[in-house]
Design an enzyme around this catalytic site. Sequence first.
Site: not given
Length: 765
Positions: A109, A111
């Site tokens: 995802y 990050w």
Amino acid sequence: MRLRPSTSHWGAFSAGLDENGHLQVSAHPEDPAPSPLLGNLPSALTDPTRIAAPAIRRGWLERGPGPDPKRGHEDFVEVGWDEALDLLSAELLRVRSEHGNEAIYGGSYGWASAGRFHHAQSQLHRFLNAFGGFTSSRNTYSYGTSAVVLPHVVGTATDVLRNGSSWPTIVANTELLVAFGGVPEKNVFVTPGGVTRHHTPGFLAQLADRDVEVALISPLRADLPARLDVRWYPIRPATDTALMLALAHTLAVEGLHDRRFLDRYCTGYDEFERYLLGLDDGIVKDAAWASALTDIPAAEIVDLARRMAARRTFITVTWSLQRIEHGEQPVWAAIALAAMLGQIGLPGGGFGHGYGSMGDTGDTGPDFRVPYLSQGINPVKQYIPVARIADMLLRPGTRYQYDGAERTYPDIRLVYWAGGNPFHHHQDLNRLRSAFAQPDTVVVHEPFWTATARHADIVLPTTTALEREDFGCGRRDSHLIAMHRVAEPRAQARDDHTIFAGLAARLGIEETFTEGRTAREWLEHLYGSWRQHLAGKGFSVPSFPEFWEMGEYRLPNTETDRTLWADFRADPVAHRLPTPSGRIEIVSERVASFGYDDCPGHPAWLEPVEWLGGERASRFPLVLIANQPHTRLHGQLDGGAVSQAAKVAGREAVHLHPEDAGPRGIKEGDVVRIFNDRGACLAGAVLTTDLRPGVVQLPTGAWFDPAGTICVHGNPNVLTADLPSSQLSQGCTGQHVLVEMERFAGEPPGIVVNRPPAISRKRDM
């Protein structure tokens, strides 16, 4: 001690090891408001949960790949790098041969790091694309609902989310700021890719200096800084759309709406007005109707509508409001309300989305892309909305709706995750655990033993940003920062690029993946290409050796305060919006044609299941707000000093009103059990009057620490519903959930997530 430059998603800094080997961190000297999250960094290098060597789940190592309910419950066996990569490359080949590339899900995802080369998602996707492709995800947990509905309403999501009015324009021109969800200062310290100078706290302070009137519409007073004198409307959670409709109704019946703007720049207003007046459904959406839903007095609703019409008004909606059931509606309704005021495109007027949700929203820094690694082209066209991963794993072959199309979940046999932690982002974690038991193999790259790593079969230890070289720069950032290596890699940790290069060599795709470059050569190549591009635009950029020695490069100032909306207002024909009508679609015929009962063709009040007025409230009478933490970014560095200092009894702190604590016998500092029919978690009680009664607040990000169906550490996503916002967006609904709470009796279970799982070592390593 020599301090070397680096950056993070929450700020630029310099770091070095002192004579005792302890990490020392200093904020960038030009940062007017350094993030307190920098305080989590010093312990990261030596955190006890660092992964020391490649590890294989014992059951997978002994029994081979296949669905396994023991995933997440068994111990691990450390192996050498060669054995780990040999096993993984063989499994990738098996899955591709037997099931095709569509059976590989590339998670990641994002990050993981502010570095633009060692960006785990880019590295993973580049590798999988070179291998023949993978099933991917679309949109985000942050604003996945808005990303789908905004193109239908105004033709674009990017211009709303990234290119709205600047804070200087708002401060200079806005007379009334109506903040649905507030402007939470804790979130403005974070920007993907890094941020050198945090300006938003200063702009918020200037609102007070200019006596800008601020209306805070939120159950939480902390959604705007305490130093601001605001008028607080402690609304019942999930009823913002009802309030917006009532404000719009008042404008309509009192003739305060801008009919000229609506006729020239919008389509569908007459149908929307019929809805407000209840001409078809018999329900008048007036202030009295909304008051019963929102708990805001009708007279205050009417008064707010009148003040909005009389002043230069800026309406802002946080991303949190669309992370709920029917999350499209508050975003769409706010745009309709702003259109009725007729101030869209005027300085300091109109609509904004995400102010206080991310640090770059409203910033005025340079706006062009910095060096990045190409991910290549994915030959596999299959994808899922990102928040539907558990549905995909649990229900392969099931058909579902998404943005007007019928899609089918693929049959995933291998999940590959590098960067990110679904056991932080996702909802209903007990369901996610069941979902993660379904694939044949789960692979995770991680520096730490997160819950995701503990639910994997093959775990490969990666370096942290401080143990490798990179460069970082966020959206609207003022500097490109050279990220120097500060420390040697921990134990056997390798960077993602090196791991994928080793796999690529075994799979015969090394040249495609690496193009013959080392990581350092990639940095020089990417920077050099970017430098040449800027030189063609007339900018003078230092050579890579000069940049690396200086530690940073101040980006050319390309700021502009002219937005899409100013151009559109000036000439809606020449600057027509990319909607079917070319105008703001208060009513979307396209969305209406989909026939979704959970997202009609115009803003509407749709009663959610998880709210205080619903049937479930009789069993679970408290609304838990699972918002972003102020002590860390998501779940990153939960073991850091700043995050740990905010724990209560070693667990995440839950805030509740004394009126809710008293009848339950809960006192400050008690360990409490928060529960519903999905699961339970333990947390430490903090009593406050800065939220409305009936609401409790437990931030996300405490590392998931399950003991049966209960998380003993305080992760609220063991409670949240894994349901989509609607068939239109399939976005997540993790912001609100109904719960009950009680004081925990007896000695609470110990926390084990702060140390590694059981690990044995193979003799032949």
